[in-house]
Write a protein that holds these residues in place. Structure first.
Motif, mmCIF file in Angstrom:
data_model
loop_
_atom_site.group_PDB
_atom_site.id
_atom_site.type_symbol
_atom_site.label_atom_id
_atom_site.label_comp_id
_atom_site.label_asym_id
_atom_site.label_seq_id
_atom_site.Cartn_x
_atom_site.Cartn_y
_atom_site.Cartn_z
ATOM 1 N N LEU A 23 -1.387 -21.570 -1.848
ATOM 2 C CA LEU A 23 -0.865 -22.814 -1.293
ATOM 3 C C LEU A 23 0.077 -22.529 -0.130
ATOM 4 C CD1 LEU A 23 -0.480 -25.880 -1.388
ATOM 5 C CD2 LEU A 23 1.253 -25.534 -3.170
ATOM 6 N N VAL A 24 0.983 -21.576 -0.296
ATOM 7 C CA VAL A 24 1.943 -21.270 0.768
ATOM 8 C C VAL A 24 1.228 -20.766 2.018
ATOM 9 C CG1 VAL A 24 3.845 -19.744 1.440
ATOM 10 C CG2 VAL A 24 3.870 -20.836 -0.805
ATOM 11 N N SER A 25 0.245 -19.877 1.865
ATOM 12 C CA SER A 25 -0.449 -19.351 3.042
ATOM 13 C C SER A 25 -1.278 -20.426 3.732
ATOM 14 C CB SER A 25 -1.335 -18.163 2.652
ATOM 15 O OG SER A 25 -2.329 -18.540 1.718
ATOM 16 N N ALA A 26 -1.846 -21.355 2.962
ATOM 17 C CA ALA A 26 -2.602 -22.449 3.574
ATOM 18 C C ALA A 26 -1.680 -23.349 4.386
ATOM 19 C CB ALA A 26 -3.318 -23.264 2.504
ATOM 20 N N VAL A 61 9.974 -25.676 4.868
ATOM 21 C CA VAL A 61 9.904 -27.133 4.983
ATOM 22 C C VAL A 61 9.989 -27.582 6.431
ATOM 23 C CG1 VAL A 61 10.929 -27.491 2.721
ATOM 24 C CG2 VAL A 61 12.417 -27.379 4.730
ATOM 25 N N ASP A 62 10.198 -26.659 7.388
ATOM 26 C CA ASP A 62 10.403 -27.050 8.787
ATOM 27 C C ASP A 62 9.207 -27.782 9.378
ATOM 28 O OD1 ASP A 62 12.799 -25.774 8.592
ATOM 29 O OD2 ASP A 62 12.106 -23.898 9.495
ATOM 30 N N TRP A 63 7.998 -27.498 8.834
ATOM 31 C CA TRP A 63 6.810 -28.086 9.453
ATOM 32 C C TRP A 63 6.520 -29.488 8.960
ATOM 33 C CZ3 TRP A 63 3.264 -29.325 5.816
ATOM 34 C CH2 TRP A 63 3.306 -28.625 4.615
ATOM 35 N N PHE A 64 7.263 -29.991 7.967
ATOM 36 C CA PHE A 64 7.087 -31.372 7.555
ATOM 37 C C PHE A 64 7.687 -32.290 8.600
ATOM 38 C CE2 PHE A 64 6.605 -29.072 3.651
ATOM 39 C CZ PHE A 64 5.603 -29.757 3.005
ATOM 40 N N VAL A 65 7.163 -33.484 8.686
ATOM 41 C CA VAL A 65 7.643 -34.428 9.682
ATOM 42 C C VAL A 65 9.113 -34.732 9.416
ATOM 43 C CG1 VAL A 65 7.295 -36.687 10.707
ATOM 44 C CG2 VAL A 65 5.340 -35.419 9.812
ATOM 45 N N PRO A 66 10.042 -34.330 10.305
ATOM 46 C CA PRO A 66 11.462 -34.505 10.023
ATOM 47 C C PRO A 66 11.827 -35.981 9.903
ATOM 48 C CG PRO A 66 11.099 -33.020 11.893
ATOM 49 C CD PRO A 66 9.805 -33.681 11.592
ATOM 50 N N ASP A 105 5.321 -28.541 -7.615
ATOM 51 C CA ASP A 105 6.622 -28.591 -6.946
ATOM 52 C C ASP A 105 6.623 -27.514 -5.865
ATOM 53 O OD1 ASP A 105 9.237 -28.563 -6.108
ATOM 54 O OD2 ASP A 105 10.084 -28.770 -8.127
ATOM 55 N N TYR A 106 6.229 -27.908 -4.662
ATOM 56 C CA TYR A 106 6.140 -26.933 -3.579
ATOM 57 C C TYR A 106 7.523 -26.439 -3.170
ATOM 58 C CZ TYR A 106 4.778 -24.745 0.802
ATOM 59 O OH TYR A 106 4.585 -23.834 1.815
ATOM 60 N N GLY A 107 8.505 -27.322 -3.259
ATOM 61 C CA GLY A 107 9.863 -26.900 -2.940
ATOM 62 C C GLY A 107 10.320 -25.762 -3.828
ATOM 63 N N ALA A 108 9.973 -25.835 -5.116
ATOM 64 C CA ALA A 108 10.346 -24.754 -6.042
ATOM 65 C C ALA A 108 9.575 -23.483 -5.719
ATOM 66 C CB ALA A 108 10.070 -25.198 -7.473
ATOM 67 N N ILE A 109 8.321 -23.617 -5.261
ATOM 68 C CA ILE A 109 7.512 -22.433 -4.946
ATOM 69 C C ILE A 109 8.118 -21.671 -3.773
ATOM 70 C CG2 ILE A 109 5.260 -21.671 -4.077
ATOM 71 C CD1 ILE A 109 3.996 -23.941 -5.670
ATOM 72 N N ILE A 110 8.444 -22.363 -2.692
ATOM 73 C CA ILE A 110 8.943 -21.655 -1.505
ATOM 74 C C ILE A 110 10.363 -21.136 -1.706
ATOM 75 C CG2 ILE A 110 7.426 -22.858 0.105
ATOM 76 C CD1 ILE A 110 9.687 -24.709 0.835
ATOM 77 N N LYS A 111 11.055 -21.641 -2.733
ATOM 78 C CA LYS A 111 12.388 -21.123 -3.065
ATOM 79 C C LYS A 111 12.321 -20.006 -4.100
ATOM 80 C CE LYS A 111 14.611 -25.559 -2.078
ATOM 81 N NZ LYS A 111 15.261 -26.770 -2.653
ATOM 82 N N GLY A 112 11.083 -19.646 -4.499
ATOM 83 C CA GLY A 112 10.904 -18.569 -5.444
ATOM 84 C C GLY A 112 11.184 -18.944 -6.882
ATOM 85 N N LYS A 113 11.261 -20.219 -7.187
ATOM 86 C CA LYS A 113 11.560 -20.664 -8.543
ATOM 87 C C LYS A 113 10.296 -20.999 -9.339
ATOM 88 C CE LYS A 113 16.068 -22.585 -7.223
ATOM 89 N NZ LYS A 113 16.926 -23.801 -7.189
ATOM 90 N N ALA A 114 9.147 -20.957 -8.687
ATOM 91 C CA ALA A 114 7.878 -21.236 -9.370
ATOM 92 C C ALA A 114 6.791 -20.382 -8.731
ATOM 93 C CB ALA A 114 7.518 -22.718 -9.282
ATOM 94 N N ARG A 115 5.718 -20.118 -9.476
ATOM 95 C CA ARG A 115 4.619 -19.309 -8.975
ATOM 96 C C ARG A 115 3.832 -20.041 -7.904
ATOM 97 N NH1 ARG A 115 0.585 -18.423 -12.228
ATOM 98 N NH2 ARG A 115 1.133 -19.937 -13.832
ATOM 99 N N ASP A 116 3.355 -19.293 -6.947
ATOM 100 C CA ASP A 116 2.460 -19.834 -5.931
ATOM 101 C C ASP A 116 1.125 -20.179 -6.600
ATOM 102 O OD1 ASP A 116 1.517 -20.662 -3.506
ATOM 103 O OD2 ASP A 116 1.681 -18.719 -2.508
#
Length: 331
Positions: free
Chosen positions: A215-218, A228-233, A263-274
């Motif tokens: 998911l992260v690489s996609a 999260v920078d690429w989400f529409v601010p 929970d993508y936010g948790a994934i990119i913060k390392g709190k959940a598996r990709d």
């Protein structure tokens, strides 16, 4: 899927009305071409087109508005008006070409294009009209050429949950719906493996699938960043990462999709598996929290098919297929 996923599997049902051919007769519209003749008067034979204003011009008559009329009603109107100049004229009216009603048949078909629709047409008949699914001329099978899981029919912006695998591989006629004018039928290629990143992102797009794509690489491939920078601010009055906890992954056929919310936010913060992805997965980033999983799933599938239909429609814009018809009305 990831350990923080909420899952739903949905089975969509076809409306029984879709499996019955329409009984309404064909009605004329702009672009349709008619051959008209007064019986007993060979010099009266003429071919005329319904103009953009819905009118036809024939013989001694001024412009006659036939938009929305059947062939029988058109013949009766012409006979009535010609009766002002001739004694009991008898006419034949033949539909020579249809341009006002058509269906879109695009994708992995032998002859994709926009086809006229002069009479009730089933989905199988339409696919046969377009030459069936395209063949590579090798031993590659139909299953490898056409992605039947993501094939769809769209009507007036709505997804009709036809199971193309059951229809084309198993011969299940319970999936053989009747089409209506302006229906959009799309059969994608299975050779172009990709995943789709849609929703509240700067550049919704398809991403070429690579082995063990996550998911992260996609997300990074689609947007140039894995944060999260690429989400529409501030989109829709929300902060950029407001709904990263509701990112969805839709997998499987569109007729029986499987939805996982992570929970993508948790994934990119390392709190959940990709999450490992599969070819054909649809990733959707919401701009608002969902009320029910079923409604969320319908939104995602609807977004996917309208996006694909818009892209394919633009790509096919100039190339329509002209196929003649001949339907007569006379006495």
């Amino acid at each position: 899927q990831a350990g923080n996923a909420t899952a739903l599997t949905a089975t969509n049902q076809l409306n029984p009305e879709w499996l019955r051919p329409g009984t309404a007769p064909f009605t004329l519209g702009p672009g349709d071409r008619l051959e008209i003749e007064i019986l007993g008067n060979l010099t009266s034979r003429a071919v005329t087109a319904v103009g953009p204003d819905g009118k036809i011009y024939y013989y001694l008559l001024p412009g006659m508005n036939v938009w929305g009329l059947t062939l029988v009603e058109t013949r009766d109107l012409l006979q009535q008006e010609l009766g002002k100049y001739l004694t009991e004229p008898q006419l034949t009216v033949t539909l020579r070409e249809v341009s006002s009603k058509h269906v879109w048949l695009l994708g992995r078909l032998s002859r994709p294009g926009v086809y006229p629709m002069a009479a009730p047409m089933s989905l199988l008949e339409a696919i046969a009209l377009a030459g069936g699914t395209a063949s590579s001329g090798t031993e590659v099978t139909l299953q490898e050429l056409a992605d039947l899981r993501h094939s769809f029919v769209m009507r007036q912006g709505q997804f009709l949950p036809v199971d193309f695998s059951r229809l084309l591989r198993e011969g299940d006629t319970s999936q053989n719906i009747y089409l209506q004018p302006d229906d959009f039928v799309y059969v994608p290629s299975a050779l172009a493996q990709q995943v789709y990143v849609l929703g509240a992102v700067r550049f919704p797009r398809s991403v070429p699938y690579t082995d063990r794509m996550t998911l992260v690489s996609a997300m990074a491939n689609a947007t140039g960043a894995a944060t999260v920078d690429w989400f529409v601010p501030g989109a829709y009055g929300r902060t950029a990462d407001a709904y990263l906890s509701h990112v969805a992954i839709v997998r499987g056929s569109l007729s029986e999709p499987k939805l996982s919310v992570v929970d993508y936010g948790a994934i990119i913060k390392g709190k959940a598996r990709d999450v490992l992805l599969e070819p054909g997965d649809i990733i959707y980033v919401p701009n608002a929290p969902y009320s029910t999983l079923k409604r969320y799933l319908n939104t995602i599938v609807g977004t996917f098919i309208t996006t694909v239909a818009a892209n394919e429609g633009i790509a096919a814009g100039g190339g329509t297929t002209s196929v003649g018809t001949s339907v007569s009305v006379g006495r």
